[in-house]
Write an enzyme that holds these catalytic residues in place. Structure first.
Site, mmCIF file in Angstrom:
data_model
loop_
_atom_site.group_PDB
_atom_site.id
_atom_site.type_symbol
_atom_site.label_atom_id
_atom_site.label_comp_id
_atom_site.label_asym_id
_atom_site.label_seq_id
_atom_site.Cartn_x
_atom_site.Cartn_y
_atom_site.Cartn_z
ATOM 1 N N CYS A 62 0.821 -1.219 0.000
ATOM 2 C CA CYS A 62 0.000 0.000 0.000
ATOM 3 C C CYS A 62 0.843 1.252 0.000
ATOM 4 O O CYS A 62 0.340 2.351 -0.223
ATOM 5 C CB CYS A 62 -0.952 -0.008 1.185
ATOM 6 S SG CYS A 62 -2.423 -0.900 0.760
ATOM 7 N N ASP A 79 -15.417 2.177 1.776
ATOM 8 C CA ASP A 79 -14.413 1.146 1.489
ATOM 9 C C ASP A 79 -14.847 0.242 0.345
ATOM 10 O O ASP A 79 -14.021 -0.304 -0.372
ATOM 11 C CB ASP A 79 -14.151 0.314 2.758
ATOM 12 C CG ASP A 79 -13.385 1.125 3.780
ATOM 13 O OD1 ASP A 79 -12.409 1.782 3.388
ATOM 14 O OD2 ASP A 79 -13.782 1.136 4.953
#
Ligand SMILES: Cc1cc2nc3c(=O)[nH]c(=O)nc-3n(C[C@H](O)[C@H](O)[C@H](O)COP(=O)(O)OP(=O)(O)OC[C@H]3O[C@@H](n4cnc5c(N)ncnc54)[C@H](O)[C@@H]3O)c2cc1C
Length: 733
Positions: free
Chosen positions: A400, A429
């Site tokens: 990430c 999300d």
């Protein structure tokens, strides 16, 4: 884009023994384009036997006498599999690893050391501690030491086996226990030590060394029994071949060693004792592409005793021959020297030096040994100066931490939203589809460049990470589709990598009954993987980013700091236990944590990923029109993160994540917590608001599934336009 050199040969190293560490260092110092190296190791830090007695005696720390295989493999550009090899299939050219699919190889090298053979001493398996292999001995010694320093702990200690290892170990134990006894209120003279051998003391040393060793034992009060081997160990006595019985409270055995049992099924030619039979090129006598070194092998033309010194010496020729064989050059024979220097330590910083017919003893010999061992270890553990020469481009973070920063992302999305039509992008999300049924449908996608080069583990973590978006909304993931980018290679190698990547992902999906039902793949510059995950959620279980209430406690389920740790790994500054802890955390699904948080009334929830904890908490606060105060000291961190952040290690995404800094107040500019709070997380935990009166109960339940969970702050009321949203409170400046 960096030029991609296709992988032509895959070298698999089994065991992180004394020879393989040199092979790894060699490939790190001189990489071979087109050669992919994988190390499979049961332990992530490899003990250096030469310093083990010093560890037992208390002269060295664990770190000083272990080689960090995670750091070394990263330096070598090698893939690391933390696992145990259980066999090889030479026809299919595959290595079998416990709990994993087989791994393909072109060249194989085995350096697994020996296993203890306690079969000729009755009761030894049940009642004695084997000193070999070294890796399992260290924790068992620690346990014995702690017991021995209890008021009613063991006092009579025996070592069975009077070779070099037995001699050094009994004296090291004696030194340590006598040193520490007074601090525990124990009279040092309460301990008794005995060394027992079925042959004369130090059978492979010269007679002068033997005499000196007997003197050392007499000087230190260690009783020596020679030529009368132990035939039985009971819980409180040793029975010798002569019938004599000796009362003991603890027995350690360093006698015979055996080859690992799985060698027998490999089809490799073995010597009479079951060790891999080698030519002087360190190749198996019946397989040119299988090499071996160290105690687990026997060079038929140059038989030598099993000693770490030979395993170390075989390292450079093994590295050279593996390299030569991989690039189709000729391999060279290696003849080990006959005479070599041995330095036997006597526990109290004295040693016996012996070579050929000569031997002498004294404190100088220990200093000599220490002066050889420490630099040797540093050459494996201090790699940072070599790493700094790598180009910045090679140090870009993966996972990430390779994502697009929040400001860039939101600028791009707002341009899209401004371009007309109804294209508003919901910032939850997962996307929510309401088809009118009892459940809402959820869809999400996640994708990143590899932060870890080994495809199976990468696939597993990428799958867990991708499912997390659905968990963060209270949902159940049901289906997944994969996207993978694989560096160009021969189709067979690409097939193997794709298989490993998807096998890791499939294992993670299977645990949550998610069907992996499609995907796409492409060639590219670097390994990258992602998954689109769909699922559903009961309407009243749905959790969004908005919904926090003033007074709610903010609860975080997992530690943070993954990108700092992997950035440190690229710079040679991370340690194996730190990376192991981060990997264990990343492999933990957020499913159970989500259940607990929802059961305890989570008012809003999200998962902590690319924007870092602060970035994702700000998302919750903005969506909920609230503020929050965060207790910096309550943040759960992976081991090593605090020190690394203080020393300035940070992810390459940090500057972009810090674009959100203006929304945060309360911490001095130079405080290292900034780097931690905005550290991008791969497969991070969940952060949720929990009503204050249930927060402690929630935390207790959460700790059962995610032990490092913590209450990190409190939600406050809206502070009005332009005011900072997140106040950071720290007791440290
Ligand atoms: C107390 C003591 C002191 C010693 N002192 C000295 C000394 O001063 N000088 C000296 O020359 N020798 C010394 N020795 C001997 C020395 O320990 C060994 O000769 C040496 O460790 C052999 O090295 P190796 O590379 O063959 O194997 P090892 O050092 O045993 O390494 C093998 C590695 O492979 C891993 N492994 C094993 N099986 C598997 C598997 N199936 N899959 C994946 N990984 C696996 C193990 O976890 C281990 O890390 C000493 C031994 C002892 C017990």
């Amino acid at each position: 884009m960096r030029p991609v050199v296709p992988v032509k040969k895959r070298i698999v190293l089994v065991g992180g023994g004394h020879s393989h560490v040199t092979v790894l260092r060699s490939f790190g110092m001189m990489p071979e384009p087109g050669i992919a190296v994988t190390l499979i190791a049961k332990e992530l830090d490899a003990p250096y036997s030469g310093m083990l007695p010093g560890l037992v005696a208390g002269h060295y720390t664990h770190e000083e006498c272990h080689i960090d295989l995670v750091r070394l493999a990263a330096f070598a550009g090698a893939r690391l599999v933390h696992g145990e090899v259980t066999g090889i299939d030479r026809v299919r050219r595959e290595v079998h690893i416990a709990g994993r699919p087989p791994l393909a190889f072109d060249l194989l090298s085995i350096d697994t050391g020996i296993t203890p053979d306690l079969s000729n001493i009755r009761g030894a398996r049940e009642h004695a501690i084997p000193v070999k292999p070294v890796s399992t001995f260290a924790p068992r010694w620690e346990e014995l030491r702690k017991r021995a320093l209890l008021p009613d702990g063991p006092r009579r200690i025996a070592v069975v086996g009077a070779g070099a290892a037995g001699f050094e170990i009994i004296l090291a134990i004696r030194h340590r226990l006598r040193q520490e006894a007074p601090k525990h209120g124990i009279d040092p003279s309460a301990f008794g030590f005995v060394l027992i051998g079925n042959e004369a003391l130090l059978p492979s040393h010269n007679s002068r060394a033997r005499t000196l060793a007997r003197k050392e034992l007499a000087r230190t009060g260690v009783k020596l029994i020679e030529c009368d081997g132990v035939v039985e160990v009971t819980p409180d006595e040793l029975v010798l071949a002569s019938g004599k019985r000796i009362l003991v409270d603890a027995a350690l055995v360093t006698t015979k060693a055996a080859a690992p049992a799985w060698f027998a099924d490999t089809g490799l030619k073995l010597d009479a004792k079951g060790f891999i039979a080698l030519r002087s090129t360190l190749q198996s006598v019946n397989d040119d592409d299988v090499f071996a070194a160290g105690d687990c092998a026997a060079v038929l033309d140059h038989p030598r005793e099993k000693a770490g010194v030979f395993a170390v010496r075989q390292g450079p020729p093994l590295a050279a021959n593996l390299r030569a064989r991989a690039i189709a050059r000729s391999v060279k024979p290696f003849k080990p020297q006959r005479q070599f220097l041995t330095l036997l330590s006597s526990g109290d910083q004295r040693a016996i030096a012996a070579r050929g017919p000569f031997a002498a003893a004294g404190a100088w010999a220990w200093r000599w040994k220490d002066g050889i061992d420490r630099p040797f270890m540093e050459s494996f553990n201090d790699l940072s100066f070599m790493v700094t020469e790598k180009a910045d481009e090679e140090m870009r973070c993966g996972g990430c931490a390779a994502k697009i920063g929040p400001a860039t992302l939101s600028a791009a999305l707002s341009r899209l939203e401004a371009s007309g039509e109804d294209r508003s992008i919901a910032r939850e999300d997962a996307a929510i589809r309401d088809t009118g049924g009892e459940r809402l449908e959820l869809e999400s996608v996640d994708f990143f460049r590899a932060f870890w080069p080994e495809p199976y583990l990468l696939g597993e973590i990428a799958a867990i990470h991708a499912m997390s978006d659905i968990h963060a909304m209270g949902g159940v993931p049901e289906h997944a589709q994969g996207v993978a980018v694989l560096p160009y290679a021969h189709p067979r190698r690409t097939e193997d990598d794709l298989f490993q990547l998807m096998a890791g992902a499939a294992a993670a999906f299977e645990r949550e009954k998610v069907v992996l039902d499609g995907g796409h793949s492409s060639e590219g510059a670097e390994l990258a993987v992602g998954f689109a995950v769909s699922g559903s959620v009961e309407r009243d279980r749905l959790r969004r980013k908005g919904g926090l209430k003033p007074g709610d406690r903010l609860v975080l389920s997992k530690p943070i700091g993954t990108a700092i740790l992997f950035a440190a790994l690229m710079r040679g500054a991370a340690r194996a236990p730190w990376i192991a802890a981060a990997i264990a955390g990343m492999r933990r699904s957020n499913r159970q944590a989500a259940d607990v948080l929802i059961q305890h009334g989570a008012s809003a929830m999200t998962d902590v990923t690319g924007f870092g904890l602060a970035g994702h908490v700000i998302e919750l606060l903005e969506a909920s029109r609230t503020t929050a105060a965060l207790d910096v000291e309550a943040l759960p961190l992976y081991p090593g993160v605090a020190d690394l952040a203080r020393s300035g290690v940070a992810s390459t995404l940090l500057p972009q994540n810090l674009a959100n800094r203006a929304k945060v107040s309360g911490l001095a500019e130079q405080h290292s917590a900034w780097a931690i709070l905005f550290d991008p997380q791969t497969s991070g935990g969940l952060v949720a608001g929990i009503p204050a009166d249930g927060a402690e109960a929630c935390l207790a339940a959460l700790k059962a599934v995610s032990p490092e969970a913590s209450i990190i702050g409190t939600v406050g009321p809206d502070a009005g336009a332009g005011a900072p949203l997140l106040e950071l409170r720290s007791r440290r400046p």
